[in-house]
Design a protein around this motif. Structure first.
Motif, PDB file in Angstrom:
ATOM      1  N   TYR A 163       1.203  -1.429  -0.185  1.00 39.76           N
ATOM      2  CA  TYR A 163       0.037  -0.265   0.022  1.00 39.76           C
ATOM      3  C   TYR A 163       1.150   0.967   0.072  1.00 39.76           C
ATOM      4  O   TYR A 163       0.909   1.971  -0.995  1.00 39.76           O
ATOM      5  CB  TYR A 163      -0.566   0.126   1.504  1.00 39.76           C
TER       6      TYR A 163
ATOM      7  N   ASP B  57       2.120  -7.906  -6.763  1.00 37.47           N
ATOM      8  CA  ASP B  57       0.834  -7.496  -6.129  1.00 37.47           C
ATOM      9  C   ASP B  57       1.201  -8.479  -4.718  1.00 37.47           C
ATOM     10  O   ASP B  57       2.237  -9.399  -4.816  1.00 37.47           O
ATOM     11  CB  ASP B  57      -0.384  -8.734  -6.042  1.00 37.47           C
TER      12      ASP B  57
ATOM     13  N   LYS C 107      -6.971  -1.606  -9.515  1.00 35.76           N
ATOM     14  CA  LYS C 107      -6.407  -0.328  -8.627  1.00 35.76           C
ATOM     15  C   LYS C 107      -5.474   0.212  -8.617  1.00 35.76           C
ATOM     16  O   LYS C 107      -5.078   0.853  -7.499  1.00 35.76           O
ATOM     17  CB  LYS C 107      -7.332  -0.046  -7.361  1.00 35.76           C
TER      18      LYS C 107
ATOM     19  N   THR D 133      -4.499 -12.471  -0.303  1.00 36.02           N
ATOM     20  CA  THR D 133      -5.132 -12.312  -0.966  1.00 36.02           C
ATOM     21  C   THR D 133      -7.065 -11.356  -1.217  1.00 36.02           C
ATOM     22  O   THR D 133      -6.939 -10.740  -1.800  1.00 36.02           O
ATOM     23  CB  THR D 133      -5.654 -14.374  -1.301  1.00 36.02           C
ATOM     24  N   VAL D 134      -7.438 -12.074   0.048  1.00 38.75           N
ATOM     25  CA  VAL D 134      -8.477 -11.459   0.442  1.00 38.75           C
ATOM     26  C   VAL D 134      -8.081 -10.030   0.286  1.00 38.75           C
ATOM     27  O   VAL D 134      -8.936  -8.469  -0.588  1.00 38.75           O
ATOM     28  CB  VAL D 134      -8.982 -11.456   1.454  1.00 38.75           C
ATOM     29  N   ALA D 135      -7.188  -9.177   1.524  1.00 37.38           N
ATOM     30  CA  ALA D 135      -7.095  -8.074   1.361  1.00 37.38           C
ATOM     31  C   ALA D 135      -6.767  -7.073  -0.345  1.00 37.38           C
ATOM     32  O   ALA D 135      -7.274  -6.377  -0.492  1.00 37.38           O
ATOM     33  CB  ALA D 135      -5.658  -8.089   2.109  1.00 37.38           C
ATOM     34  N   SER D 136      -6.083  -7.794  -0.879  1.00 38.72           N
ATOM     35  CA  SER D 136      -5.298  -7.317  -2.235  1.00 38.72           C
ATOM     36  C   SER D 136      -6.630  -7.823  -3.074  1.00 38.72           C
ATOM     37  O   SER D 136      -6.862  -6.319  -3.943  1.00 38.72           O
ATOM     38  CB  SER D 136      -4.441  -8.542  -2.559  1.00 38.72           C
ATOM     39  N   VAL D 137      -8.020  -7.853  -2.964  1.00 38.92           N
ATOM     40  CA  VAL D 137      -9.319  -7.884  -4.162  1.00 38.92           C
ATOM     41  C   VAL D 137      -9.339  -6.391  -3.712  1.00 38.92           C
ATOM     42  O   VAL D 137     -10.237  -6.119  -4.753  1.00 38.92           O
ATOM     43  CB  VAL D 137      -9.727  -9.291  -3.778  1.00 38.92           C
ATOM     44  N   ILE D 138      -9.571  -6.737  -2.306  1.00 42.22           N
ATOM     45  CA  ILE D 138     -10.198  -5.118  -1.882  1.00 42.22           C
ATOM     46  C   ILE D 138     -10.182  -4.421  -1.888  1.00 42.22           C
ATOM     47  O   ILE D 138     -10.318  -3.025  -2.190  1.00 42.22           O
ATOM     48  CB  ILE D 138     -10.192  -5.511  -0.313  1.00 42.22           C
ATOM     49  N   LEU D 139      -8.606  -3.654  -1.398  1.00 42.42           N
ATOM     50  CA  LEU D 139      -7.629  -2.981  -1.289  1.00 42.42           C
ATOM     51  C   LEU D 139      -6.848  -2.898  -3.140  1.00 42.42           C
ATOM     52  O   LEU D 139      -7.349  -1.281  -3.106  1.00 42.42           O
ATOM     53  CB  LEU D 139      -6.728  -2.807  -1.233  1.00 42.42           C
TER      54      LEU D 139
ATOM     55  N   GLY E  47      -7.772  -4.685  -6.192  1.00 38.38           N
ATOM     56  CA  GLY E  47      -8.908  -4.716  -7.050  1.00 38.38           C
ATOM     57  C   GLY E  47      -8.347  -5.824  -8.382  1.00 38.38           C
ATOM     58  O   GLY E  47      -8.057  -5.865  -9.143  1.00 38.38           O
TER      59      GLY E  47
ATOM     60  N   GLN F 118      -7.186  -9.106  -9.507  1.00 40.10           N
ATOM     61  CA  GLN F 118      -7.977 -10.296 -10.098  1.00 40.10           C
ATOM     62  C   GLN F 118      -7.908 -11.891 -10.689  1.00 40.10           C
ATOM     63  O   GLN F 118      -6.583 -11.889 -11.224  1.00 40.10           O
ATOM     64  CB  GLN F 118      -8.306  -9.489 -11.613  1.00 40.10           C
TER      65      GLN F 118
END
Length: 338
Positions: free
Chosen positions: A31, A112, A166, A283-289, A291, A293
């Motif tokens: 981040y 990522d 993102k 993985t969950v955090a990367s999808v949320i923060l 985007g 895929q």
């Protein structure tokens, strides 16, 4: 050593905390390297400050262990000022860890968090190889199979890396992979080397940490002025620091200390067993923060890595009881025949 006879609950607690710290650190570092478009901080200074924080915490823990300031000062005199050979010995992992920590910043600037977390598990086969060569331990066939499975999983993840929609900054996935490869080699060697030093004497864990972090501060300071010296002199050592950057430094400090505790009281390779959960959380955090895929190859590769880590952690089958039982039966048959 007596200090290593700790309860399973304590070991699970350490590994659980390490899982949360590893996942949060990876996402938070990513981040700070991809969302702060202006006033980007110098990663080399962050690595150096992390070593300073670790040293302060270790001094506090040693004071708690010795329970008096005079004893603390005596320990420092004996093991720091009057033990140049020991300091030199601990400077080896200091150099290697400094390289590893700097490579983490390079990797997470170009990959990522989830891809990094999966690929970084290559440290397990590297650690396994170093364990066999440096500690004269053996691996079971299942462990070697799980190492092969892990490598296949990482290959699938890197075959077509998942993209984060993102993240707008320019990235170099190849540079990120090279950085991870260097970090993996450093992690495997330094971890096993430090384990060997820890378990070869009764010297306090916190004394060993202090020895290593003093060397680490000197080494990372040299790295700061070799890499970013001119800019640091112009803009300042703490240029670009925010609360997010301070949080990353805190997580890196806590993670490093927990790694030392896990190595001391369990086994160096065991710190990789919590990685499966860290992969899922990242993985969950990367999808949320970011985007992220999720692709089929990423999901398949990550699943293989998680399964391989589980298989690697399974205890070796103890066949001694079976052998003894067979010998007892044979002895009984001979007695009956007599």
């Amino acid at each position: 050593m007596a200090g290593e006879n700790v309860s399973m609950a304590f070991k699970l607690y350490c590994l659980s905390v390490m899982t949360l710290v590893a996942a949060t650190y990876t996402v938070a570092l990513r981040y700070t390297r991809t969302t702060i478009m202006q006033d980007m901080y110098f990663s080399t200074t962050a690595v150096c400050v992390t070593e300073v924080v670790k040293l302060i915490i270790s001094l506090g823990m040693l004071l708690k262990e010795t329970r008096s300031l005079p004893k603390l000062l005596n320990n420092i005199k004996e093991h720091i000022f009057f033990s140049p050979k020991e300091m030199l010995k601990l400077s080896v992992p200091s150099v290697v860890y400094a390289i590893q920590n700097n490579m983490a910043f390079v990797a997470l600037s170009n990959l990522d968090a989830a891809v990094y977390q999966v690929t970084y598990q290559l440290k397990i086969p590297c650690t396994a190889l170093c364990t066999v060569l440096m500690l004269n331990r053996s691996l079971s066939r299942l462990q070697w199979f799980s190492v092969f499975m892990l490598c296949v999983g990482v290959t699938l993840v890197q075959w077509k890396p998942a993209e984060a929609t993102k993240v707008q900054i320019e990235q170099n996935p190849f540079l990120g992979f090279v950085a991870i490869a260097i970090a993996v080699l450093c992690s495997g060697f330094a971890g096993v080397y430090f384990e060997k030093v820890l378990k070869s004497s009764d010297t306090s864990l916190w004394v060993r940490n202090i020895q290593m972090y003093i060397s680490g501060i000197l080494i990372t300071l040299i790295g700061v002025f070799m890499t970013d010296g001119a800019q640091v002199m112009e803009k300042g050592f703490f240029y670009g620091y925010t609360l997010s950057v301070c949080f990353v430094i805190f997580l890196a400090s806590v993670g490093g200390l927990y790694t030392s505790v896990v190595v001391k009281y369990t086994d160096n390779i065991m710190k990789g067993f919590s990685a499966a959960a860290a992969i899922v959380l990242s993985t969950v955090a990367s999808v949320i923060l970011f985007g992220l895929q999720i692709t089929i190859t990423f999901a398949s590769g990550a699943s293989l890595v998680c399964v391989s880590i589980y298989l690697y952690g399974l205890p070796k089958q103890d066949t001694s009881r079976v052998v003894l039982t067979g010998a007892d039966k044979e002895a009984k048959e001979k007695l009956i025949n007599v």
